[in-house]
Design an enzyme around this catalytic site. Structure first.
Site, PDB file in Angstrom:
ATOM      1  N   ASN A  96       0.907  -1.114  -0.295  1.00  9.07           N
ATOM      2  CA  ASN A  96      -0.086   0.249  -0.079  1.00  9.07           C
ATOM      3  C   ASN A  96       0.737   1.276  -0.139  1.00  9.07           C
ATOM      4  O   ASN A  96       0.806   1.923   0.502  1.00  9.07           O
ATOM      5  CB  ASN A  96      -1.069  -0.061   1.299  1.00  9.07           C
ATOM      6  CG  ASN A  96      -0.189   0.112   2.681  1.00  9.07           C
ATOM      7  OD1 ASN A  96       0.804  -1.215   3.095  1.00  9.07           O
ATOM      8  ND2 ASN A  96      -0.704   0.310   3.598  1.00  9.07           N
ATOM      9  N   ASP A 306       0.435  -5.408  12.816  1.00  3.74           N
ATOM     10  CA  ASP A 306      -0.305  -4.648  11.570  1.00  3.74           C
ATOM     11  C   ASP A 306       0.382  -3.443  11.906  1.00  3.74           C
ATOM     12  O   ASP A 306      -0.775  -2.346  11.488  1.00  3.74           O
ATOM     13  CB  ASP A 306      -1.419  -4.691  11.944  1.00  3.74           C
ATOM     14  CG  ASP A 306      -2.564  -4.582  10.644  1.00  3.74           C
ATOM     15  OD1 ASP A 306      -2.025  -4.769   9.475  1.00  3.74           O
ATOM     16  OD2 ASP A 306      -3.587  -4.569  10.844  1.00  3.74           O
TER      17      ASP A 306
END
Length: 417
Positions: A96, A306
């Site tokens: 991303n 994460d």
């Protein structure tokens, strides 16, 4: 580099030295000798640290940095330094960035940027072009360039047929598909877990159903098409049950859970602090306990921080408009040992290597030296001053930790925090 690590307790269930306090002699990246009272040797640096423990190097299965395109959030160089000082000898980089990592040249770019660091970078290629969910990206080319898996970070694959075709296609080269599960139509404009807290605060809710419905669908597709699927960052009790049943049927599925979903709940949202806005959202105490139980019985295969740096302009704003995400590398170990036994923490911080086809390195004579150094008992509080990431959006500021990372040895390099 030549190094002798003194009086370290080995935490590695696959090692013949498991739970023993030993000296470890490392010569140019290889463990040459393990024993007690190893003699001093000319040219060997020595380290001896309080309550030193040594495990196989940790692997982080979901890291976002920003570079290329969002270097203000994090660069690859500083991000790998953060990972090393947080105990991770390998990380899987999410696609991303800007541009999205969806082709061979982008895989090569991030791999080249990561050359020469102690922490190894393994790129995840986007499953669809520009992560738009429409057309499948160049998966085989990216695999050949070094991609270890394919997925669109925190984006649900709405097109069921596309996911089915992807699962069939990657079987030709033993590829791994990541399927984030959150039905966008059920999520709607939700920003927090649907429940008592969101109702009290007037926040639009994201029901557990948004995740569970997609997990059910994706598991049906996996059963039909075959292949390997990894479901990242599950967050509900029902999700654990669904994956447990799928594994009992013999489906090739793995899953992870984020540290913050194991430690924190939606009660943290009372102050509308956007540091606690994550995806999937923080859930209830009942869900948190079910996730911990799923870890203990190995339904959940791995734990991820994460780690997702967000710049202040997109985080320090009203709750509805803020971006999802928290940094987590620096706090992963210290937070986990407050809720799980040490050996289970180490197991879940290393187990992901086999899923992502990354070589394990047992602590034994003749093995490659790929180790994490830590003290599991030190009690301390994580504050903003402890953050070495460029972005400061940590959900764990002010929270008491148990256990501190000393550093890593990998790729022939020693990095100490």
């Amino acid at each position: 580099m030549k190094l002798i690590i003194r009086e370290a307790r080995i935490i590695d269930s696959k090692s013949p030295f498991h739970n023993q306090i030993v000296d470890v002699k490392i010569n140019e990246g290889t463990i040459e000798k393990i024993g007690t009272n190893l003699p001093k040797e000319t040219g060997f640096e020595e380290i001896q640290l309080e309550n030193l423990h040594l495990s196989e190097g940790w692997f982080e299965s979901s890291v976002s940095f920003g570079e290329p395109g969002f270097e203000d959030r994090e660069t690859i160089a500083n991000g790998l330094n953060v990972a090393a000082k947080s105990g991770f000898t390998a990380i899987a980089l999410q696609p991303n960035s800007f541009p999205i990592i969806d082709n061979q040249s982008q895989i090569n770019f991030v791999k080249n940027k990561a050359t020469g660091f102690a922490t190894e970078l393994f790129p995840i290629g986007a499953f669809t072009k520009e992560s738009e969910g429409k057309d499948m990206a160049e998966l085989f080319d990216m695999k050949n360039a070094g991609a270890v898996a394919f997925g669109d970070y925190n984006k649900n694959i709405d097109n069921a047929n596309l996911l089915k075709i992807g699962l069939q296609y990657v079987q030709d080269f033993d590829g791994l598909l990541l399927a984030f599960c959150q039905d966008a139509t059920i999520k709607g404009n939700g920003v927090a877990n649907e429940g008592v807290v969101s109702t009290r605060l007037g926040l639009k809710g994201i029901p557990n159903l948004a995740e569970e419905l997609q997990i059910s669908r994706n598991l049906f597709l996996l059963e039909y098409a075959g292949g390997k699927m990894h479901i990242p960052t599950i967050s509900t009790a029902k999700s654990v049950e669904l994956i447990k049943n799928a594994k009992a049927k013999g489906l090739n599925v793995t899953c992870s859970v984020a540290v913050h979903n194991l430690v924190l709940t939606d009660e943290k949202l009372d102050g509308f602090d956007t540091r606690f806005k994550v995806s999937p959202p923080l859930r209830t105490e009942a869900d948190r306990k079910a996730l911990l139980a799923g870890i203990l019985v190995n339904t959940i295969d791995m734990i991820t921080s994460d780690h997702n740096p967000i710049d202040i302009e997109n985080k320090k704003m009203e709750f509805d408009g803020a971006k999802n995400g928290t940094i987590g590398l620096e706090t992963a170990f210290g937070a986990l040992t407050t809720v799980l036994p040490l050996e289970k923490v180490i197991e879940k911080l290393t187990a992901g290597k086999s899923t992502f086809s990354i070589e394990n390195s047992v602590i034994n004579e003749g093995s490659i030296a790929n180790v994490t150094l830590f003290n599991p008992n030190e009690i301390w509080t994580f504050n903003k001053e402890n953050i070495i990431s460029k972005s400061k959006n940590s959900a764990f500021i002010g929270i008491e930790m148990k256990g501190k990372v000393y550093g890593i040895y990998n790729q022939g390099k020693l990095v100490l925090a």
